[in-house]
Design a protein around this motif. Structure first.
Motif, PDB file in Angstrom:
ATOM      1  N   SER A   8     -32.347  15.639   4.142  1.00 28.77           N
ATOM      2  CA  SER A   8     -31.970  16.070   5.491  1.00 28.77           C
ATOM      3  C   SER A   8     -30.759  15.298   5.992  1.00 28.77           C
ATOM      4  O   SER A   8     -30.653  14.077   5.785  1.00 28.77           O
ATOM      5  CB  SER A   8     -33.131  15.865   6.464  1.00 28.77           C
ATOM      6  N   ALA A   9     -29.860  16.021   6.648  1.00 25.20           N
ATOM      7  CA  ALA A   9     -28.705  15.381   7.280  1.00 25.20           C
ATOM      8  C   ALA A   9     -29.169  14.547   8.468  1.00 25.20           C
ATOM      9  O   ALA A   9     -30.046  14.966   9.229  1.00 25.20           O
ATOM     10  CB  ALA A   9     -27.713  16.439   7.740  1.00 25.20           C
ATOM     11  N   ALA A  10     -28.591  13.357   8.608  1.00 16.38           N
ATOM     12  CA  ALA A  10     -28.966  12.477   9.719  1.00 16.38           C
ATOM     13  C   ALA A  10     -28.433  12.997  11.043  1.00 16.38           C
ATOM     14  O   ALA A  10     -29.047  12.798  12.094  1.00 16.38           O
ATOM     15  CB  ALA A  10     -28.451  11.064   9.463  1.00 16.38           C
ATOM     16  N   ASN A  11     -27.304  13.673  10.999  1.00 18.27           N
ATOM     17  CA  ASN A  11     -26.664  14.147  12.230  1.00 18.27           C
ATOM     18  C   ASN A  11     -26.358  15.631  12.113  1.00 18.27           C
ATOM     19  O   ASN A  11     -25.572  16.038  11.258  1.00 18.27           O
ATOM     20  CB  ASN A  11     -25.353  13.386  12.493  1.00 18.27           C
ATOM     21  N   ILE A  12     -27.018  16.430  12.963  1.00 14.47           N
ATOM     22  CA  ILE A  12     -26.670  17.841  13.041  1.00 14.47           C
ATOM     23  C   ILE A  12     -26.452  18.210  14.507  1.00 14.47           C
ATOM     24  O   ILE A  12     -27.113  17.657  15.396  1.00 14.47           O
ATOM     25  CB  ILE A  12     -27.735  18.755  12.413  1.00 14.47           C
ATOM     26  N   VAL A  13     -25.524  19.105  14.745  1.00 16.49           N
ATOM     27  CA  VAL A  13     -25.239  19.604  16.087  1.00 16.49           C
ATOM     28  C   VAL A  13     -25.174  21.119  16.022  1.00 16.49           C
ATOM     29  O   VAL A  13     -24.315  21.682  15.328  1.00 16.49           O
ATOM     30  CB  VAL A  13     -23.902  19.053  16.641  1.00 16.49           C
ATOM     31  N   VAL A  14     -26.116  21.787  16.707  1.00 12.21           N
ATOM     32  CA  VAL A  14     -26.111  23.247  16.766  1.00 12.21           C
ATOM     33  C   VAL A  14     -25.162  23.633  17.895  1.00 12.21           C
ATOM     34  O   VAL A  14     -25.511  23.545  19.072  1.00 12.21           O
ATOM     35  CB  VAL A  14     -27.522  23.800  17.010  1.00 12.21           C
ATOM     36  N   THR A  15     -23.960  24.042  17.551  1.00 12.47           N
ATOM     37  CA  THR A  15     -22.957  24.348  18.569  1.00 12.47           C
ATOM     38  C   THR A  15     -23.113  25.754  19.135  1.00 12.47           C
ATOM     39  O   THR A  15     -22.681  26.026  20.248  1.00 12.47           O
ATOM     40  CB  THR A  15     -21.534  24.171  18.003  1.00 12.47           C
ATOM     41  N   ASP A  29     -33.520  22.769  13.529  1.00  5.69           N
ATOM     42  CA  ASP A  29     -33.772  21.336  13.707  1.00  5.69           C
ATOM     43  C   ASP A  29     -33.611  20.546  12.417  1.00  5.69           C
ATOM     44  O   ASP A  29     -33.889  19.350  12.387  1.00  5.69           O
ATOM     45  CB  ASP A  29     -35.165  21.094  14.299  1.00  5.69           C
ATOM     46  N   ASN A  30     -33.147  21.219  11.357  1.00  2.35           N
ATOM     47  CA  ASN A  30     -32.969  20.492  10.102  1.00  2.35           C
ATOM     48  C   ASN A  30     -31.941  21.209   9.232  1.00  2.35           C
ATOM     49  O   ASN A  30     -31.946  22.439   9.125  1.00  2.35           O
ATOM     50  CB  ASN A  30     -34.299  20.399   9.341  1.00  2.35           C
ATOM     51  N   VAL A  31     -31.055  20.426   8.621  1.00 13.07           N
ATOM     52  CA  VAL A  31     -30.146  20.921   7.592  1.00 13.07           C
ATOM     53  C   VAL A  31     -30.327  20.017   6.381  1.00 13.07           C
ATOM     54  O   VAL A  31     -30.116  18.795   6.476  1.00 13.07           O
ATOM     55  CB  VAL A  31     -28.674  20.916   8.046  1.00 13.07           C
ATOM     56  N   ALA A  32     -30.762  20.577   5.269  1.00 12.39           N
ATOM     57  CA  ALA A  32     -31.052  19.799   4.067  1.00 12.39           C
ATOM     58  C   ALA A  32     -30.019  20.104   2.991  1.00 12.39           C
ATOM     59  O   ALA A  32     -29.739  21.271   2.695  1.00 12.39           O
ATOM     60  CB  ALA A  32     -32.452  20.106   3.562  1.00 12.39           C
ATOM     61  N   ASP A  87     -22.768  22.000  12.952  1.00 13.39           N
ATOM     62  CA  ASP A  87     -22.021  20.906  12.332  1.00 13.39           C
ATOM     63  C   ASP A  87     -23.027  19.902  11.790  1.00 13.39           C
ATOM     64  O   ASP A  87     -23.990  19.529  12.468  1.00 13.39           O
ATOM     65  CB  ASP A  87     -21.100  20.225  13.346  1.00 13.39           C
ATOM     66  N   ALA A  88     -22.819  19.461  10.563  1.00  7.55           N
ATOM     67  CA  ALA A  88     -23.758  18.536   9.925  1.00  7.55           C
ATOM     68  C   ALA A  88     -23.000  17.557   9.046  1.00  7.55           C
ATOM     69  O   ALA A  88     -21.919  17.859   8.523  1.00  7.55           O
ATOM     70  CB  ALA A  88     -24.786  19.307   9.096  1.00  7.55           C
ATOM     71  N   GLU A  89     -23.587  16.369   8.879  1.00  9.85           N
ATOM     72  CA  GLU A  89     -22.998  15.337   8.033  1.00  9.85           C
ATOM     73  C   GLU A  89     -23.668  15.355   6.668  1.00  9.85           C
ATOM     74  O   GLU A  89     -24.905  15.280   6.567  1.00  9.85           O
ATOM     75  CB  GLU A  89     -23.169  13.972   8.695  1.00  9.85           C
ATOM     76  N   VAL A  90     -22.871  15.462   5.605  1.00  9.11           N
ATOM     77  CA  VAL A  90     -23.413  15.458   4.247  1.00  9.11           C
ATOM     78  C   VAL A  90     -24.054  14.106   3.964  1.00  9.11           C
ATOM     79  O   VAL A  90     -23.410  13.070   4.137  1.00  9.11           O
ATOM     80  CB  VAL A  90     -22.309  15.755   3.218  1.00  9.11           C
TER      81      VAL A  90
END
Length: 313
Positions: A269-276, A261-264, A282-285
């Motif tokens: 923390s990234a605003a947009n993450i998608v656990v595919t 639920d978090n990618v830092a 996939d995450a936005e820097v």
């Protein structure tokens, strides 16, 4: 997430070995018996056999039930303490490892009566004394929240049916659902199909031979072994592209990403993450980070990965 099943009668060693070898099933429910409301003892001698194959287990103790339902109905705190000792003795007799979670089966859905809740609370408290741990199997609707509010944070396996049969399940295409989608967000496991209005039949292929098992319930859990509900930490093997720019989407490859639920990035923390998938995110820097930064994945159970390196232009 991991698929499992449960069934009142033990299917036999040959069938269990075939399913372990040829299907994605990872765990099985198993009944401790005889109990006040369940006399079938066919699973009791099979713990060592199943462990030897590799199966995770979800041990069930069918204790006192609500009046009007099947089985015994002595819903008192005193009986809860008695049944806890009985559950522990049966777990030991079956060969379950010390510290294993045993799930008290609560068949009625909705809000429990005060008497029923007193029984459950005494059973859970009593299980703290022997060498086993308490969990509950219950309805997602009101019951799970009521139990956890009363007895504290224990493993909960809920039922909330999307299918009550009859139906045919092809195990080559059946996917493990997230128990958080069961209607009780803190669920460890979720029974989502049940042979109630007709049989649910599992189908699989074993080296070109079609196999099936009739009259099962289908489950999913976030751990391989509900009797030992340990959630592994995520592992990040790589981040690509590398280098990347602020605002750019990157792909994290690794394992144990279910429940992330978090990618830092450097603590942001990234605003947009998608656990595919369990192996890709996939995450936005985020904007505002640059240089050589650490990338860390966290999941909803509080586990975090070791840092992975990424260069941000």
């Amino acid at each position: 997430m991991h698929l499992g099943f449960d069934r009142l009668d033990y299917p036999g060693d040959t069938v269990m070995q075939s399913m372990w070898n040829s299907t994605p099933l990872a765990f099985t429910g198993m009944y401790l018996a005889p109990t006040p409301s369940q006399p079938n003892t066919s699973w009791m001698s099979k713990v060592a056999t199943l462990r030897g194959m590799g199966w995770g287990l979800a041990p069930l103790y069918v204790g006192q039930q609500a009046p009007g339902g099947p089985g015994s109905h002595t819903l008192t705190a005193a009986q809860g303490a008695i049944d806890a000792l009985d559950a522990a003795a049966l777990a030991q007799s079956a060969g379950l490892e010390p510290g294993s979670v045993v799930y008290l089966d609560i068949e009625i859905g909705g809000t429990l009566t005060a008497e029923h809740l007193a029984y459950v609370a005494a059973w859970v408290s009593g299980m703290q004394l022997p060498s086993f741990r308490a969990g509950v199997y219950c309805s997602f609707s009101d019951t799970a929240k009521q139990v956890v509010t009363t007895v504290g944070d224990i493993p909960v396996w809920v039922f909330h049916l999307i299918d009550s049969g009859p139906s045919h399940i092809d195990l080559s295409t059946e996917t493990a659902r997230d128990p958080a989608s069961s209607g009780f967000g803190a669920a460890l496991g979720w029974q989502y199909r049940q042979s109630m209005n007709g049989p649910i039949t599992l189908h699989w292929d074993e080296s070109g031979t079609a196999r099936q098992l009739v009259q099962v319930d289908m489950d999913t859990a976030f751990c391989l072994d509900p009797s030992n509900p340990v959630v592994p930490a995520p592992v990040v093997d790589s981040v690509s592209p590398d280098p990347a720019s602020s605002g750019q989407n990157v792909t994290l490859s690794g394992s144990e990403f279910d429940g992330a639920d978090n990618v830092a990035f450097a603590g942001t923390s990234a605003a947009n993450i998608v656990v595919t998938s369990d192996t890709q995110i996939d995450a936005e820097v985020p904007f505002g980070v640059f240089g050589q930064v650490d990338v860390v994945v966290g999941n909803r159970w509080g586990n975090q990965s070791s840092p992975a390196a990424l260069t941000v232009a």
